[in-house]
Design a protein around this motif. Structure first.
Motif, PDB file in Angstrom:
ATOM      1  N   LEU A 222     -41.397  69.333 -14.300  1.00 57.56           N
ATOM      2  CA  LEU A 222     -40.546  68.797 -13.245  1.00 57.56           C
ATOM      3  C   LEU A 222     -39.236  68.307 -13.839  1.00 57.56           C
ATOM      4  CD1 LEU A 222     -39.930  67.700 -10.385  1.00 57.56           C
ATOM      5  CD2 LEU A 222     -41.174  65.623 -11.022  1.00 57.56           C
ATOM      6  N   HIS A 223     -38.138  68.710 -13.217  1.00 53.28           N
ATOM      7  CA  HIS A 223     -36.821  68.165 -13.525  1.00 53.28           C
ATOM      8  C   HIS A 223     -36.391  67.344 -12.305  1.00 53.28           C
ATOM      9  CE1 HIS A 223     -35.686  71.538 -16.628  1.00 53.28           C
ATOM     10  NE2 HIS A 223     -36.819  70.909 -16.895  1.00 53.28           N
ATOM     11  N   TRP A 224     -36.287  66.023 -12.476  1.00 52.65           N
ATOM     12  CA  TRP A 224     -35.829  65.129 -11.411  1.00 52.65           C
ATOM     13  C   TRP A 224     -34.429  64.670 -11.787  1.00 52.65           C
ATOM     14  CZ3 TRP A 224     -35.322  63.496  -6.807  1.00 52.65           C
ATOM     15  CH2 TRP A 224     -35.030  62.169  -6.473  1.00 52.65           C
ATOM     16  N   LEU A 225     -33.419  65.281 -11.131  1.00 50.12           N
ATOM     17  CA  LEU A 225     -32.028  65.096 -11.513  1.00 50.12           C
ATOM     18  C   LEU A 225     -31.175  64.778 -10.289  1.00 50.12           C
ATOM     19  CD1 LEU A 225     -31.793  68.169 -13.948  1.00 50.12           C
ATOM     20  CD2 LEU A 225     -32.101  65.765 -14.581  1.00 50.12           C
ATOM     21  N   PRO A 226     -31.371  63.603  -9.688  1.00 51.98           N
ATOM     22  CA  PRO A 226     -30.558  63.235  -8.532  1.00 51.98           C
ATOM     23  C   PRO A 226     -29.136  62.866  -8.938  1.00 51.98           C
ATOM     24  CG  PRO A 226     -31.913  61.393  -9.190  1.00 51.98           C
ATOM     25  CD  PRO A 226     -32.300  62.539 -10.095  1.00 51.98           C
ATOM     26  N   GLU A 227     -28.260  62.802  -7.946  1.00 55.14           N
ATOM     27  CA  GLU A 227     -26.905  62.315  -8.177  1.00 55.14           C
ATOM     28  C   GLU A 227     -26.928  60.785  -8.293  1.00 55.14           C
ATOM     29  OE1 GLU A 227     -24.181  64.253  -8.777  1.00 55.14           O
ATOM     30  OE2 GLU A 227     -25.754  65.771  -8.841  1.00 55.14           O
ATOM     31  N   GLN A 228     -25.774  60.202  -8.536  1.00 57.18           N
ATOM     32  CA  GLN A 228     -25.703  58.768  -8.822  1.00 57.18           C
ATOM     33  C   GLN A 228     -26.132  57.907  -7.629  1.00 57.18           C
ATOM     34  OE1 GLN A 228     -23.027  60.834  -9.159  1.00 57.18           O
ATOM     35  NE2 GLN A 228     -22.329  60.748 -11.276  1.00 57.18           N
ATOM     36  N   LEU A 229     -26.621  56.726  -7.943  1.00 55.67           N
ATOM     37  CA  LEU A 229     -26.890  55.684  -6.965  1.00 55.67           C
ATOM     38  C   LEU A 229     -25.771  54.647  -7.075  1.00 55.67           C
ATOM     39  CD1 LEU A 229     -28.602  54.038  -4.954  1.00 55.67           C
ATOM     40  CD2 LEU A 229     -29.890  53.175  -6.917  1.00 55.67           C
ATOM     41  N   ILE A 230     -25.064  54.412  -5.983  1.00 57.59           N
ATOM     42  CA  ILE A 230     -23.926  53.492  -5.977  1.00 57.59           C
ATOM     43  C   ILE A 230     -24.310  52.226  -5.211  1.00 57.59           C
ATOM     44  CG2 ILE A 230     -21.507  53.191  -5.342  1.00 57.59           C
ATOM     45  CD1 ILE A 230     -21.282  56.283  -5.378  1.00 57.59           C
ATOM     46  N   SER A 231     -24.152  51.091  -5.864  1.00 58.62           N
ATOM     47  CA  SER A 231     -24.481  49.804  -5.259  1.00 58.62           C
ATOM     48  C   SER A 231     -23.201  49.169  -4.716  1.00 58.62           C
ATOM     49  CB  SER A 231     -25.128  48.884  -6.302  1.00 58.62           C
ATOM     50  OG  SER A 231     -25.329  47.594  -5.805  1.00 58.62           O
TER      51      SER A 231
ATOM     52  N   SER B  64     -30.378  66.052  -5.659  1.00 61.70           N
ATOM     53  CA  SER B  64     -29.807  65.604  -4.394  1.00 61.70           C
ATOM     54  C   SER B  64     -28.429  66.214  -4.223  1.00 61.70           C
ATOM     55  CB  SER B  64     -29.732  64.078  -4.339  1.00 61.70           C
ATOM     56  OG  SER B  64     -28.959  63.557  -5.394  1.00 61.70           O
ATOM     57  N   ALA B  65     -28.042  66.393  -2.958  1.00 68.77           N
ATOM     58  CA  ALA B  65     -26.781  67.063  -2.679  1.00 68.77           C
ATOM     59  C   ALA B  65     -25.581  66.153  -2.882  1.00 68.77           C
ATOM     60  CB  ALA B  65     -26.795  67.593  -1.245  1.00 68.77           C
ATOM     61  N   ALA B  66     -25.789  64.842  -2.842  1.00 66.11           N
ATOM     62  CA  ALA B  66     -24.687  63.892  -2.983  1.00 66.11           C
ATOM     63  C   ALA B  66     -25.216  62.581  -3.517  1.00 66.11           C
ATOM     64  CB  ALA B  66     -24.004  63.682  -1.634  1.00 66.11           C
ATOM     65  N   ALA B  67     -24.303  61.705  -3.885  1.00 64.16           N
ATOM     66  CA  ALA B  67     -24.691  60.386  -4.364  1.00 64.16           C
ATOM     67  C   ALA B  67     -25.359  59.586  -3.247  1.00 64.16           C
ATOM     68  CB  ALA B  67     -23.470  59.634  -4.884  1.00 64.16           C
TER      69      ALA B  67
ATOM     70  N   GLN C 131     -26.879  54.666 -12.292  1.00 64.30           N
ATOM     71  CA  GLN C 131     -26.520  53.625 -11.335  1.00 64.30           C
ATOM     72  C   GLN C 131     -25.059  53.222 -11.549  1.00 64.30           C
ATOM     73  OE1 GLN C 131     -29.601  52.368 -13.268  1.00 64.30           O
ATOM     74  NE2 GLN C 131     -30.892  53.553 -11.900  1.00 64.30           N
ATOM     75  N   VAL C 132     -24.327  53.129 -10.452  1.00 67.88           N
ATOM     76  CA  VAL C 132     -22.913  52.754 -10.488  1.00 67.88           C
ATOM     77  C   VAL C 132     -22.771  51.441  -9.720  1.00 67.88           C
ATOM     78  CG1 VAL C 132     -20.558  53.432  -9.922  1.00 67.88           C
ATOM     79  CG2 VAL C 132     -22.239  55.177 -10.585  1.00 67.88           C
ATOM     80  N   LEU C 133     -22.224  50.433 -10.370  1.00 65.78           N
ATOM     81  CA  LEU C 133     -22.141  49.099  -9.797  1.00 65.78           C
ATOM     82  C   LEU C 133     -20.819  48.908  -9.072  1.00 65.78           C
ATOM     83  CD1 LEU C 133     -23.676  47.129 -12.788  1.00 65.78           C
ATOM     84  CD2 LEU C 133     -24.824  48.206 -10.844  1.00 65.78           C
TER      85      LEU C 133
ATOM     86  N   ALA D 246     -21.295  53.143 -19.451  1.00 63.35           N
ATOM     87  CA  ALA D 246     -19.951  53.731 -19.428  1.00 63.35           C
ATOM     88  C   ALA D 246     -19.108  52.982 -18.416  1.00 63.35           C
ATOM     89  CB  ALA D 246     -20.023  55.217 -19.065  1.00 63.35           C
ATOM     90  N   PRO D 247     -17.798  53.102 -18.520  1.00 64.82           N
ATOM     91  CA  PRO D 247     -16.926  52.394 -17.577  1.00 64.82           C
ATOM     92  C   PRO D 247     -16.973  52.944 -16.165  1.00 64.82           C
ATOM     93  CG  PRO D 247     -15.641  53.754 -19.075  1.00 64.82           C
ATOM     94  CD  PRO D 247     -17.037  53.768 -19.591  1.00 64.82           C
ATOM     95  N   ASP D 248     -17.351  54.223 -16.003  1.00 65.16           N
ATOM     96  CA  ASP D 248     -17.381  54.814 -14.662  1.00 65.16           C
ATOM     97  C   ASP D 248     -18.417  55.933 -14.614  1.00 65.16           C
ATOM     98  OD1 ASP D 248     -16.140  57.248 -15.686  1.00 65.16           O
ATOM     99  OD2 ASP D 248     -14.251  56.149 -15.687  1.00 65.16           O
ATOM    100  N   ALA D 249     -18.634  56.474 -13.415  1.00 66.09           N
ATOM    101  CA  ALA D 249     -19.670  57.476 -13.204  1.00 66.09           C
ATOM    102  C   ALA D 249     -19.390  58.770 -13.970  1.00 66.09           C
ATOM    103  CB  ALA D 249     -19.807  57.772 -11.712  1.00 66.09           C
ATOM    104  N   LEU D 250     -18.133  59.178 -14.016  1.00 63.56           N
ATOM    105  CA  LEU D 250     -17.789  60.427 -14.694  1.00 63.56           C
ATOM    106  C   LEU D 250     -18.097  60.336 -16.184  1.00 63.56           C
ATOM    107  CD1 LEU D 250     -16.572  63.253 -14.510  1.00 63.56           C
ATOM    108  CD2 LEU D 250     -14.304  62.228 -14.859  1.00 63.56           C
TER     109      LEU D 250
END
Length: 265
Positions: A116-125, A87-90, A151-153, A243-247
């Motif tokens: 298949l490589h399924w490698l989307p960007e993060q999902l932010i809730s 995906s181009a963005a989160a 997933q980023v909460l 992890a504490p954050d997406a990065l």
């Protein structure tokens, strides 16, 4: 006026959108894309191929998913084909005017000899959102899959919305992995406790299924701080990380992928 109003989308019932991608061997050693279609917020775009691998990015044409939305992605990889799908963005889950949870369903089918490589960007809730995500991979014997979920909460300094994510991977009709994680307001108690996220706000999985792993059995082990590798009941492995954050999460999953790649070589 937002993108949804400009496009005439009914904000009471939510948006229903589907993307379909089909990859097939082209007979010349490469991969063709006979089906590449999407509507609403799901716009698949072909990018430059890499060797024998076709590459596709999902480009978000609207905001969402919002409450009441129904998004789905259907990707099929034929025998001898190789597809890299990202995906181009989160993806940002947001509250909406429509009642009820939003749904985001991903179906991946890979034939024998396909990859298949399924490698989307993060999902932010985001705060106030309610999203249920399902990812289901059906692999034929001899198929290969590399899958990453992140997933980023909540956004920076924000409490999360309600997020439930179910991941299922089946090989030749046999289940290798079937897990569900629910976080945020209304989720079962303990989701943020020491046995689950332990106060972290980013969680992710890396799944690798490959015929090569039959000859390289994996042993369960820790992969540094916040990440662990577990063998699946077949030629595959699962890496789970918090992890504490997406990065920091992406860094831990990238390090795990580098290690897995080195082990295969």
């Amino acid at each position: 006026m937002g993108a949804r109003e400009a496009r005439g989308v009914d904000r009471v019932t939510g948006v229903h959108a589907r993307a379909r991608i089909e990859a097939r061997a082209d007979g010349r050693g490469g991969t063709a894309l006979p089906v590449l279609a999407g509507d609403g917020p799901l716009a698949p775009r072909r990018t430059r191929a890499h060797g024998t691998e076709a590459r596709v990015l999902l480009v978000g044409a609207m905001s969402g998913p919002l409450g009441g939305d129904r998004f789905s992605i259907d990707a099929q990889v034929g025998e001898g084909a190789r597809l890299h799908l990202g995906s181009a963005a989160a993806t940002l889950a947001l509250p909406g005017q429509a009642k009820g949870e939003a749904r985001y369903d991903v179906r991946l089918d890979v034939a024998a000899g396909g990859e298949l490589h399924w490698l989307p960007e993060q999902l932010i809730s985001a705060r106030g959102s309610d999203l249920y995500v399902t990812t289901r991979a059906e692999l034929a014997p001899g198929a290969a899959l590399l899958l990453r979920e992140e997933q980023v909460l909540g956004r920076a300094g924000e409490e999360p919305g309600r997020l439930t994510s179910r991941l299922t991977v089946r090989l030749g009709g046999t289940t290798l992995l079937d897990q569900e994680l629910s976080c945020g307001p209304g989720a079962p108690g303990g989701w943020d406790g020491p046995a689950m996220l332990g106060g972290h706000r980013s969680v992710g999985q890396l799944v690798l299924v490959s015929p090569e792993l039959r000859d390289i059995p994996a042993e369960p082990r820790m992969l540094g701080e916040g990440a662990a590798l577990m063998p699946l009941a077949g030629p595959g492995v699962l890496v789970s990380a918090v992890a504490p954050d997406a990065l920091a999460l992406r860094r831990r999953l990238d390090e795990a992928l580098t290690l897995l790649t080195a082990d295969r070589n």
